[in-house]
Design a protein around this motif. Structure first.
Motif, PDB file in Angstrom:
ATOM      1  N   ALA A 245      -4.905   7.009  14.945  1.00  0.00           N
ATOM      2  CA  ALA A 245      -4.645   8.345  14.407  1.00  0.00           C
ATOM      3  C   ALA A 245      -5.861   8.921  13.687  1.00  0.00           C
ATOM      4  CB  ALA A 245      -3.464   8.296  13.439  1.00  0.00           C
ATOM      5  N   ASP A 246      -6.918   8.123  13.553  1.00  0.00           N
ATOM      6  CA  ASP A 246      -8.108   8.523  12.804  1.00  0.00           C
ATOM      7  C   ASP A 246      -7.731   8.921  11.374  1.00  0.00           C
ATOM      8  OD1 ASP A 246     -10.875   8.813  12.615  1.00  0.00           O
ATOM      9  OD2 ASP A 246     -10.820  10.927  13.166  1.00  0.00           O
ATOM     10  N   ASP A 247      -6.842   8.126  10.789  1.00  0.00           N
ATOM     11  CA  ASP A 247      -6.306   8.373   9.449  1.00  0.00           C
ATOM     12  C   ASP A 247      -7.033   7.475   8.450  1.00  0.00           C
ATOM     13  OD1 ASP A 247      -4.861   8.617   7.112  1.00  0.00           O
ATOM     14  OD2 ASP A 247      -2.909   8.244   8.036  1.00  0.00           O
ATOM     15  N   GLU A 248      -8.179   7.947   7.986  1.00  0.00           N
ATOM     16  CA  GLU A 248      -9.026   7.153   7.089  1.00  0.00           C
ATOM     17  C   GLU A 248      -8.337   6.818   5.770  1.00  0.00           C
ATOM     18  OE1 GLU A 248     -11.982   5.734   7.686  1.00  0.00           O
ATOM     19  OE2 GLU A 248     -11.942   6.515   9.724  1.00  0.00           O
ATOM     20  N   SER A 249      -7.525   7.719   5.248  1.00  0.00           N
ATOM     21  CA  SER A 249      -6.850   7.449   3.972  1.00  0.00           C
ATOM     22  C   SER A 249      -5.866   6.301   4.110  1.00  0.00           C
ATOM     23  CB  SER A 249      -6.136   8.705   3.469  1.00  0.00           C
ATOM     24  OG  SER A 249      -7.080   9.719   3.200  1.00  0.00           O
ATOM     25  N   SER A 250      -5.081   6.312   5.167  1.00  0.00           N
ATOM     26  CA  SER A 250      -4.152   5.206   5.395  1.00  0.00           C
ATOM     27  C   SER A 250      -4.913   3.928   5.717  1.00  0.00           C
ATOM     28  CB  SER A 250      -3.167   5.539   6.514  1.00  0.00           C
ATOM     29  OG  SER A 250      -2.315   6.587   6.120  1.00  0.00           O
ATOM     30  N   LEU A 251      -6.002   4.042   6.475  1.00  0.00           N
ATOM     31  CA  LEU A 251      -6.817   2.867   6.793  1.00  0.00           C
ATOM     32  C   LEU A 251      -7.316   2.195   5.521  1.00  0.00           C
ATOM     33  CD1 LEU A 251      -8.979   4.139   9.794  1.00  0.00           C
ATOM     34  CD2 LEU A 251      -7.457   2.163   9.800  1.00  0.00           C
ATOM     35  N   ALA A 252      -7.809   2.990   4.578  1.00  0.00           N
ATOM     36  CA  ALA A 252      -8.327   2.436   3.327  1.00  0.00           C
ATOM     37  C   ALA A 252      -7.216   1.730   2.554  1.00  0.00           C
ATOM     38  CB  ALA A 252      -8.953   3.539   2.481  1.00  0.00           C
ATOM     39  N   LEU A 253      -6.067   2.365   2.463  1.00  0.00           N
ATOM     40  CA  LEU A 253      -4.932   1.776   1.756  1.00  0.00           C
ATOM     41  C   LEU A 253      -4.503   0.458   2.407  1.00  0.00           C
ATOM     42  CD1 LEU A 253      -2.558   1.885  -0.294  1.00  0.00           C
ATOM     43  CD2 LEU A 253      -1.331   3.242   1.411  1.00  0.00           C
ATOM     44  N   ILE A 254      -4.336   0.484   3.713  1.00  0.00           N
ATOM     45  CA  ILE A 254      -3.878  -0.701   4.440  1.00  0.00           C
ATOM     46  C   ILE A 254      -4.912  -1.822   4.350  1.00  0.00           C
ATOM     47  CG2 ILE A 254      -3.232  -1.602   6.712  1.00  0.00           C
ATOM     48  CD1 ILE A 254      -2.372   1.420   7.323  1.00  0.00           C
ATOM     49  N   SER A 255      -6.163  -1.479   4.520  1.00  0.00           N
ATOM     50  CA  SER A 255      -7.231  -2.483   4.440  1.00  0.00           C
ATOM     51  C   SER A 255      -7.267  -3.126   3.056  1.00  0.00           C
ATOM     52  CB  SER A 255      -8.568  -1.821   4.763  1.00  0.00           C
ATOM     53  OG  SER A 255      -9.612  -2.755   4.690  1.00  0.00           O
ATOM     54  N   ASP A 256      -7.154  -2.316   2.016  1.00  0.00           N
ATOM     55  CA  ASP A 256      -7.123  -2.858   0.652  1.00  0.00           C
ATOM     56  C   ASP A 256      -5.934  -3.785   0.457  1.00  0.00           C
ATOM     57  OD1 ASP A 256      -9.407  -1.435   0.025  1.00  0.00           O
ATOM     58  OD2 ASP A 256      -8.361   0.105  -1.146  1.00  0.00           O
ATOM     59  N   ARG A 257      -4.771  -3.371   0.955  1.00  0.00           N
ATOM     60  CA  ARG A 257      -3.570  -4.201   0.819  1.00  0.00           C
ATOM     61  C   ARG A 257      -3.748  -5.526   1.574  1.00  0.00           C
ATOM     62  NH1 ARG A 257      -1.906  -3.864  -3.276  1.00  0.00           N
ATOM     63  NH2 ARG A 257      -0.353  -5.348  -2.582  1.00  0.00           N
ATOM     64  N   MET A 258      -4.326  -5.468   2.755  1.00  0.00           N
ATOM     65  CA  MET A 258      -4.528  -6.677   3.551  1.00  0.00           C
ATOM     66  C   MET A 258      -5.416  -7.656   2.793  1.00  0.00           C
ATOM     67  SD  MET A 258      -5.600  -7.027   7.562  1.00  0.00           S
ATOM     68  CE  MET A 258      -6.970  -5.923   7.407  1.00  0.00           C
ATOM     69  N   SER A 259      -6.482  -7.169   2.213  1.00  0.00           N
ATOM     70  CA  SER A 259      -7.398  -8.015   1.462  1.00  0.00           C
ATOM     71  C   SER A 259      -6.709  -8.648   0.256  1.00  0.00           C
ATOM     72  CB  SER A 259      -8.606  -7.180   1.004  1.00  0.00           C
ATOM     73  OG  SER A 259      -9.493  -7.954   0.243  1.00  0.00           O
TER      74      SER A 259
ATOM     75  N   ASP B 212       4.364   1.859  -5.009  1.00  0.00           N
ATOM     76  CA  ASP B 212       4.275   3.281  -5.332  1.00  0.00           C
ATOM     77  C   ASP B 212       3.184   3.959  -4.505  1.00  0.00           C
ATOM     78  OD1 ASP B 212       5.391   5.374  -7.019  1.00  0.00           O
ATOM     79  OD2 ASP B 212       3.411   5.452  -7.952  1.00  0.00           O
ATOM     80  N   GLU B 213       2.038   3.315  -4.377  1.00  0.00           N
ATOM     81  CA  GLU B 213       0.936   3.884  -3.590  1.00  0.00           C
ATOM     82  C   GLU B 213       1.316   4.031  -2.119  1.00  0.00           C
ATOM     83  OE1 GLU B 213      -2.523   1.473  -4.242  1.00  0.00           O
ATOM     84  OE2 GLU B 213      -2.519   1.866  -6.402  1.00  0.00           O
ATOM     85  N   ILE B 214       1.975   3.024  -1.579  1.00  0.00           N
ATOM     86  CA  ILE B 214       2.378   3.077  -0.169  1.00  0.00           C
ATOM     87  C   ILE B 214       3.408   4.171   0.055  1.00  0.00           C
ATOM     88  CG2 ILE B 214       3.448   1.790   1.728  1.00  0.00           C
ATOM     89  CD1 ILE B 214       2.334  -0.796   0.259  1.00  0.00           C
ATOM     90  N   ALA B 215       4.396   4.244  -0.823  1.00  0.00           N
ATOM     91  CA  ALA B 215       5.435   5.276  -0.687  1.00  0.00           C
ATOM     92  C   ALA B 215       4.827   6.671  -0.810  1.00  0.00           C
ATOM     93  CB  ALA B 215       6.519   5.074  -1.742  1.00  0.00           C
ATOM     94  N   GLU B 216       3.896   6.841  -1.727  1.00  0.00           N
ATOM     95  CA  GLU B 216       3.258   8.154  -1.882  1.00  0.00           C
ATOM     96  C   GLU B 216       2.421   8.521  -0.654  1.00  0.00           C
ATOM     97  OE1 GLU B 216       1.314   8.009  -5.698  1.00  0.00           O
ATOM     98  OE2 GLU B 216       3.227   8.285  -6.754  1.00  0.00           O
ATOM     99  N   ARG B 217       1.823   7.548   0.000  1.00  0.00           N
ATOM    100  CA  ARG B 217       1.071   7.839   1.227  1.00  0.00           C
ATOM    101  C   ARG B 217       2.026   8.275   2.334  1.00  0.00           C
ATOM    102  NH1 ARG B 217      -3.006  10.393   3.046  1.00  0.00           N
ATOM    103  NH2 ARG B 217      -3.362   9.906   5.229  1.00  0.00           N
ATOM    104  N   ILE B 218       3.173   7.625   2.417  1.00  0.00           N
ATOM    105  CA  ILE B 218       4.178   8.034   3.405  1.00  0.00           C
ATOM    106  C   ILE B 218       4.572   9.486   3.167  1.00  0.00           C
ATOM    107  CG2 ILE B 218       6.565   7.649   4.187  1.00  0.00           C
ATOM    108  CD1 ILE B 218       6.096   4.629   3.490  1.00  0.00           C
TER     109      ILE B 218
END
Length: 155
Positions: free
Chosen positions: A128-142, A65-71
């Motif tokens: 893209a200097d997209d900090e919001s997506s970076l935070a989401l992706i980094s959290d998911r990776m961890s 849900d979080e990923i889809a909402e970011r898209i």
């Protein structure tokens, strides 16, 4: 739709969203696989694996849900069909019902695959200097790195 002016160019937003679509597809496919294994695990480790798989698929349900909402935040439609997920996902579907040990191995490989997707999408979000997506992706990776470690520790 109104013009999106969040400090990220349209092309960059689309590039990040395309990467997030792959992450969404991986996450949803892994969610389905984990839920399937939760339902169908058998053997002496049933109770522990049944509960462990439930923890994992519950977390994944929130994640998709979080990923889809970011898209959507980036102004792109999120994929939402099995066909789209199958085309985008690096997580391979399992048609048979493996034994408990093989379920653990399959899920380990799947989480590691999602980590690799995260790493590739992270680079696009950085460009893209997209900090919001970076935070989401980094959290998911961890989360996926930890899940893979926990699964590896079961064998």
């Amino acid at each position: 739709m109104q013009n999106i002016d969040i400090g990220i160019s349209k092309d960059a937003r689309i590039a990040v969203a395309e990467g997030l679509k792959r992450l969404l597809a991986d996450s949803y496919t892994l969610y389905l696989q984990t839920h399937n294994f939760h339902w169908n695990v058998t053997g002496p480790r049933f109770r522990d694996l049944h509960a462990f798989f439930e923890e994992q698929y519950t977390e994944l349900a929130q994640a998709v849900d979080e990923i889809a909402e970011r898209i959507r935040t980036l102004g792109v439609l999120a994929p939402g069909t099995y066909k789209a997920f199958a085309e985008l996902s690096t997580v391979k579907e399992v048609e048979e019902t493996p034994d408990a040990e093989e379920m653990v191995r399959i899920l380990t490989v799947a989480h590691e695959s999602v980590v690799k997707t995260c790493r590739s999408v992270l680079k696009v979000a950085q460009e893209a200097d997209d900090e919001s997506s970076l935070a989401l992706i980094s959290d998911r990776m961890s989360i996926h790195e930890k899940a893979a470690w926990m699964l590896r520790s079961l064998n």
